[in-house]
Design a protein around this motif. Structure first.
Motif, PDB file in Angstrom:
ATOM      1  N   LEU A 144     -18.735 -22.871  32.481  1.00 40.57           N
ATOM      2  CA  LEU A 144     -18.020 -22.514  31.255  1.00 40.57           C
ATOM      3  C   LEU A 144     -17.152 -23.643  30.700  1.00 40.57           C
ATOM      4  O   LEU A 144     -16.630 -23.537  29.601  1.00 40.57           O
ATOM      5  CB  LEU A 144     -17.145 -21.286  31.514  1.00 40.57           C
ATOM      6  CG  LEU A 144     -17.896 -20.005  31.927  1.00 40.57           C
ATOM      7  CD1 LEU A 144     -16.917 -18.935  32.388  1.00 40.57           C
ATOM      8  CD2 LEU A 144     -18.754 -19.495  30.782  1.00 40.57           C
ATOM      9  N   GLY A 145     -16.964 -24.715  31.489  1.00 37.50           N
ATOM     10  CA  GLY A 145     -16.125 -25.827  31.029  1.00 37.50           C
ATOM     11  C   GLY A 145     -14.644 -25.479  31.060  1.00 37.50           C
ATOM     12  O   GLY A 145     -13.912 -25.770  30.106  1.00 37.50           O
ATOM     13  N   ILE A 146     -14.180 -24.880  32.158  1.00 42.32           N
ATOM     14  CA  ILE A 146     -12.773 -24.484  32.275  1.00 42.32           C
ATOM     15  C   ILE A 146     -11.995 -25.593  32.980  1.00 42.32           C
ATOM     16  O   ILE A 146     -12.292 -25.948  34.120  1.00 42.32           O
ATOM     17  CB  ILE A 146     -12.640 -23.165  33.064  1.00 42.32           C
ATOM     18  CG1 ILE A 146     -13.370 -22.042  32.320  1.00 42.32           C
ATOM     19  CG2 ILE A 146     -11.172 -22.802  33.269  1.00 42.32           C
ATOM     20  CD1 ILE A 146     -13.418 -20.723  33.090  1.00 42.32           C
ATOM     21  N   TYR A 147     -10.969 -26.130  32.308  1.00 47.11           N
ATOM     22  CA  TYR A 147     -10.197 -27.250  32.845  1.00 47.11           C
ATOM     23  C   TYR A 147      -8.812 -26.836  33.348  1.00 47.11           C
ATOM     24  O   TYR A 147      -7.993 -27.693  33.643  1.00 47.11           O
ATOM     25  CB  TYR A 147     -10.057 -28.341  31.777  1.00 47.11           C
ATOM     26  CG  TYR A 147     -11.266 -29.244  31.695  1.00 47.11           C
ATOM     27  CD1 TYR A 147     -11.281 -30.488  32.321  1.00 47.11           C
ATOM     28  CD2 TYR A 147     -12.402 -28.847  31.012  1.00 47.11           C
ATOM     29  CE1 TYR A 147     -12.395 -31.321  32.256  1.00 47.11           C
ATOM     30  CE2 TYR A 147     -13.522 -29.660  30.936  1.00 47.11           C
ATOM     31  CZ  TYR A 147     -13.511 -30.899  31.566  1.00 47.11           C
ATOM     32  OH  TYR A 147     -14.621 -31.712  31.513  1.00 47.11           O
ATOM     33  N   ASP A 148      -8.560 -25.550  33.458  1.00 48.01           N
ATOM     34  CA  ASP A 148      -7.272 -25.082  33.978  1.00 48.01           C
ATOM     35  C   ASP A 148      -7.201 -25.292  35.496  1.00 48.01           C
ATOM     36  O   ASP A 148      -8.208 -25.151  36.191  1.00 48.01           O
ATOM     37  CB  ASP A 148      -7.073 -23.600  33.651  1.00 48.01           C
ATOM     38  CG  ASP A 148      -7.095 -23.341  32.149  1.00 48.01           C
ATOM     39  OD1 ASP A 148      -8.169 -23.506  31.544  1.00 48.01           O
ATOM     40  OD2 ASP A 148      -6.047 -22.985  31.595  1.00 48.01           O
ATOM     41  N   ASN A 149      -6.016 -25.597  35.996  1.00 49.96           N
ATOM     42  CA  ASN A 149      -5.810 -25.840  37.420  1.00 49.96           C
ATOM     43  C   ASN A 149      -6.002 -24.546  38.210  1.00 49.96           C
ATOM     44  O   ASN A 149      -5.264 -23.574  38.022  1.00 49.96           O
ATOM     45  CB  ASN A 149      -4.395 -26.390  37.642  1.00 49.96           C
ATOM     46  CG  ASN A 149      -4.158 -26.874  39.060  1.00 49.96           C
ATOM     47  OD1 ASN A 149      -4.828 -26.466  39.993  1.00 49.96           O
ATOM     48  ND2 ASN A 149      -3.191 -27.757  39.229  1.00 49.96           N
ATOM     49  N   TYR A 152      -3.193 -22.416  40.128  1.00 47.44           N
ATOM     50  CA  TYR A 152      -2.193 -21.606  39.422  1.00 47.44           C
ATOM     51  C   TYR A 152      -2.613 -20.135  39.399  1.00 47.44           C
ATOM     52  O   TYR A 152      -3.798 -19.814  39.195  1.00 47.44           O
ATOM     53  CB  TYR A 152      -2.011 -22.094  37.991  1.00 47.44           C
ATOM     54  CG  TYR A 152      -1.415 -23.482  37.852  1.00 47.44           C
ATOM     55  CD1 TYR A 152      -0.759 -24.102  38.911  1.00 47.44           C
ATOM     56  CD2 TYR A 152      -1.522 -24.178  36.660  1.00 47.44           C
ATOM     57  CE1 TYR A 152      -0.215 -25.365  38.787  1.00 47.44           C
ATOM     58  CE2 TYR A 152      -0.975 -25.461  36.509  1.00 47.44           C
ATOM     59  CZ  TYR A 152      -0.330 -26.045  37.579  1.00 47.44           C
ATOM     60  OH  TYR A 152       0.207 -27.304  37.464  1.00 47.44           O
ATOM     61  N   THR A 153      -1.643 -19.252  39.549  1.00 43.64           N
ATOM     62  CA  THR A 153      -1.925 -17.812  39.551  1.00 43.64           C
ATOM     63  C   THR A 153      -2.526 -17.351  38.237  1.00 43.64           C
ATOM     64  O   THR A 153      -3.466 -16.549  38.212  1.00 43.64           O
ATOM     65  CB  THR A 153      -0.628 -17.014  39.836  1.00 43.64           C
ATOM     66  OG1 THR A 153      -0.100 -17.422  41.103  1.00 43.64           O
ATOM     67  CG2 THR A 153      -0.905 -15.521  39.858  1.00 43.64           C
ATOM     68  N   PHE A 159      -9.876 -16.317  35.730  1.00 41.23           N
ATOM     69  CA  PHE A 159     -11.215 -16.348  36.324  1.00 41.23           C
ATOM     70  C   PHE A 159     -11.664 -14.942  36.713  1.00 41.23           C
ATOM     71  O   PHE A 159     -12.824 -14.572  36.494  1.00 41.23           O
ATOM     72  CB  PHE A 159     -11.224 -17.259  37.557  1.00 41.23           C
ATOM     73  CG  PHE A 159     -11.596 -18.688  37.265  1.00 41.23           C
ATOM     74  CD1 PHE A 159     -12.922 -19.096  37.273  1.00 41.23           C
ATOM     75  CD2 PHE A 159     -10.619 -19.631  36.980  1.00 41.23           C
ATOM     76  CE1 PHE A 159     -13.271 -20.401  37.009  1.00 41.23           C
ATOM     77  CE2 PHE A 159     -10.954 -20.949  36.712  1.00 41.23           C
ATOM     78  CZ  PHE A 159     -12.290 -21.341  36.729  1.00 41.23           C
ATOM     79  N   TYR A 160     -10.762 -14.180  37.299  1.00 41.71           N
ATOM     80  CA  TYR A 160     -11.087 -12.817  37.732  1.00 41.71           C
ATOM     81  C   TYR A 160     -11.603 -11.992  36.557  1.00 41.71           C
ATOM     82  O   TYR A 160     -12.638 -11.319  36.651  1.00 41.71           O
ATOM     83  CB  TYR A 160      -9.851 -12.164  38.345  1.00 41.71           C
ATOM     84  CG  TYR A 160     -10.083 -10.782  38.887  1.00 41.71           C
ATOM     85  CD1 TYR A 160     -10.434 -10.578  40.219  1.00 41.71           C
ATOM     86  CD2 TYR A 160      -9.948  -9.653  38.067  1.00 41.71           C
ATOM     87  CE1 TYR A 160     -10.651  -9.295  40.721  1.00 41.71           C
ATOM     88  CE2 TYR A 160     -10.166  -8.372  38.550  1.00 41.71           C
ATOM     89  CZ  TYR A 160     -10.514  -8.206  39.878  1.00 41.71           C
ATOM     90  OH  TYR A 160     -10.740  -6.933  40.354  1.00 41.71           O
ATOM     91  N   ILE A 161     -10.895 -12.057  35.439  1.00 39.08           N
ATOM     92  CA  ILE A 161     -11.266 -11.276  34.250  1.00 39.08           C
ATOM     93  C   ILE A 161     -12.607 -11.746  33.693  1.00 39.08           C
ATOM     94  O   ILE A 161     -13.471 -10.935  33.337  1.00 39.08           O
ATOM     95  CB  ILE A 161     -10.159 -11.388  33.170  1.00 39.08           C
ATOM     96  CG1 ILE A 161      -8.877 -10.699  33.670  1.00 39.08           C
ATOM     97  CG2 ILE A 161     -10.622 -10.757  31.865  1.00 39.08           C
ATOM     98  CD1 ILE A 161      -7.649 -10.988  32.822  1.00 39.08           C
ATOM     99  N   ILE A 219      -3.055 -30.213  44.151  1.00 41.53           N
ATOM    100  CA  ILE A 219      -2.139 -29.653  45.138  1.00 41.53           C
ATOM    101  C   ILE A 219      -1.248 -30.764  45.685  1.00 41.53           C
ATOM    102  O   ILE A 219      -1.723 -31.849  46.012  1.00 41.53           O
ATOM    103  CB  ILE A 219      -2.900 -29.025  46.322  1.00 41.53           C
ATOM    104  CG1 ILE A 219      -3.895 -27.973  45.820  1.00 41.53           C
ATOM    105  CG2 ILE A 219      -1.938 -28.410  47.324  1.00 41.53           C
ATOM    106  CD1 ILE A 219      -4.777 -27.413  46.903  1.00 41.53           C
ATOM    107  N   LYS A 220       0.055 -30.480  45.759  1.00 45.16           N
ATOM    108  CA  LYS A 220       0.984 -31.423  46.384  1.00 45.16           C
ATOM    109  C   LYS A 220       1.033 -31.121  47.872  1.00 45.16           C
ATOM    110  O   LYS A 220       1.422 -30.029  48.281  1.00 45.16           O
ATOM    111  CB  LYS A 220       2.385 -31.302  45.761  1.00 45.16           C
ATOM    112  CG  LYS A 220       2.456 -31.779  44.325  1.00 45.16           C
ATOM    113  CD  LYS A 220       3.882 -31.677  43.796  1.00 45.16           C
ATOM    114  CE  LYS A 220       3.968 -32.179  42.357  1.00 45.16           C
ATOM    115  NZ  LYS A 220       5.355 -32.076  41.824  1.00 45.16           N
TER     116      LYS A 220
END
Length: 350
Positions: A144-149, A152-153, A159-161, A219-220
């Motif tokens: 889908l081309g998703i660039y979100d980290n 993160y909650t 993604f779940y939805i 991730i740190k």
């Protein structure tokens, strides 16, 4: 053709033949999912088969001692998984509860997170709920081309939805397993077999050559260094001193030896002084028997094993009342962390 239909058609021809896929017994699936948390499939199979043979039912597991459960888990690592699995079995037995068949009920139990709960609910009970693991994040972020980290909650919720809307409502378990296998076989971390992918005609990353960029996972991480000094103590009958690790720390529930821990390396003279003050023990001049460097997820352990003279009047030593002694021919009955196991093999104690 619809996305889920393509995925399922591919899976039916290419799925990985794994022992826990030969059943829909929720207990067997539960065991496999607990073992697969942070462990590769290839390493899990042998442990899974041995565990099921030893504890063929949830009732058998509940009736067993924690020590015996951990012994079967020995070498698999992340031992809190075995403790949580055992606790789950005991709670169901004590409360006379049947195996939960809903996602929301499953995730109430310690050790059963969103992914494990969804995998069991969908595979065993046909509940329409996405099992979102690393494979799923990789497949859908690229497709889908998703660039979100993905750490993160809010991204996980997104993604779940999205996946829920794309799921096959008639075959949710097969759909979830198909995504797992697609991510493990074709859409892997470093190699992308795009020409074999059933959804390559509509994949964002294939069209834009961005598979190497996704998913975004920042991730740190900080690594802690710990220095362990184990002392090998025998009583007058040559029984060896053991300790059960009970604190909330690594290897909880496993067994080791009397320990001094430090944040830095300790010189031999300082070490001898520390042992004398804490244990009233005299170390041999040739103190060090064995040493090992052991890496965990966020920790590096520098471990040394030290020898000492046999202690007189051991029963009068208050410090040793919190430990216990076992004969050498009983040692192999206890579950140990890998560094201890390696030491015992080196010393030919097991």
């Amino acid at each position: 053709m619809h996305f889920s239909k393509k995925i399922i058609n591919w899976y039916e021809k290419n799925y990985r033949k794994l022992p826990w896929r030969e059943t829909k017994n929720p207990y067997y699936i539960l065991v496999s999912e607990f073992m697969l948390q942070q462990t590769k499939v290839s390493h899990t199979i042998k442990y899974y088969l041995n565990f099921i043979k030893k504890f063929p039912t949830l009732e058998k597991l509940a009736q067993s001692e924690e020590r015996k459960v951990l012994k079967e888990w020995e070498g698999l690592g992340y031992y809190y998984r075995a403790i949580n699995l055992h606790s789950f079995a005991i709670k169901l037995k004590n409360n006379k509860i049947t195996f939960p068949n809903k996602y929301k009920e499953l995730i109430k139990y310690k050790g059963i997170g969103s992914y494990t709960g969804a995998a069991i609910a969908s595979i065993c009970f046909n509940e329409v709920v996405p099992a979102v693991d690393g494979n799923a994040y990789r497949v859908f972020s690229r497709y889908l081309g998703i660039y979100d980290n993905i750490t993160y909650t809010k991204t996980k919720n997104m993604f779940y939805i999205i996946i829920l809307k794309m799921m096959d409502i008639y075959n949710p378990g097969i759909f979830n397993q198909a995504i797992m296998d697609l991510g493990s076989i074709l859409c892997t971390k470093k190699q992308y077999k795009c020409s074999l992918c059933p959804i390559n005609d509509s994949c964002f990353s294939l069209k834009n050559n961005t598979a190497h960029e996704l998913p975004i996972k920042k991730i740190k991480r900080s690594v802690t260094h710990r220095f362990f000094y184990y002392i090998i103590v025998h009583d007058r009958n040559n029984n060896i001193c053991l300790n059960k690790r009970s604190k909330k720390d690594i290897w909880k529930g496993l067994y080791d030896f009397p320990l001094i821990e430090s944040k830095k390396n300790i010189l031999i003279n300082e070490l001898i002084n520390k042992f004398w003050k804490k244990f009233r023990i005299i170390l041999y001049k040739k103190t060090f028997i064995y040493q090992i460097k052991h890496k965990l997820t966020h920790q590096i352990l520098f471990i040394q094993f030290l020898n000492c003279k046999k202690i007189k009047n051991l029963e009068k030593n208050i410090f040793f009342k919190k430990f216990f002694f076992v004969s050498h021919n009983k040692i192999e009955e206890y579950p140990f962390p890998r560094p201890i196991t390696l030491f015992l093999k080196h010393e030919k104690m097991i």
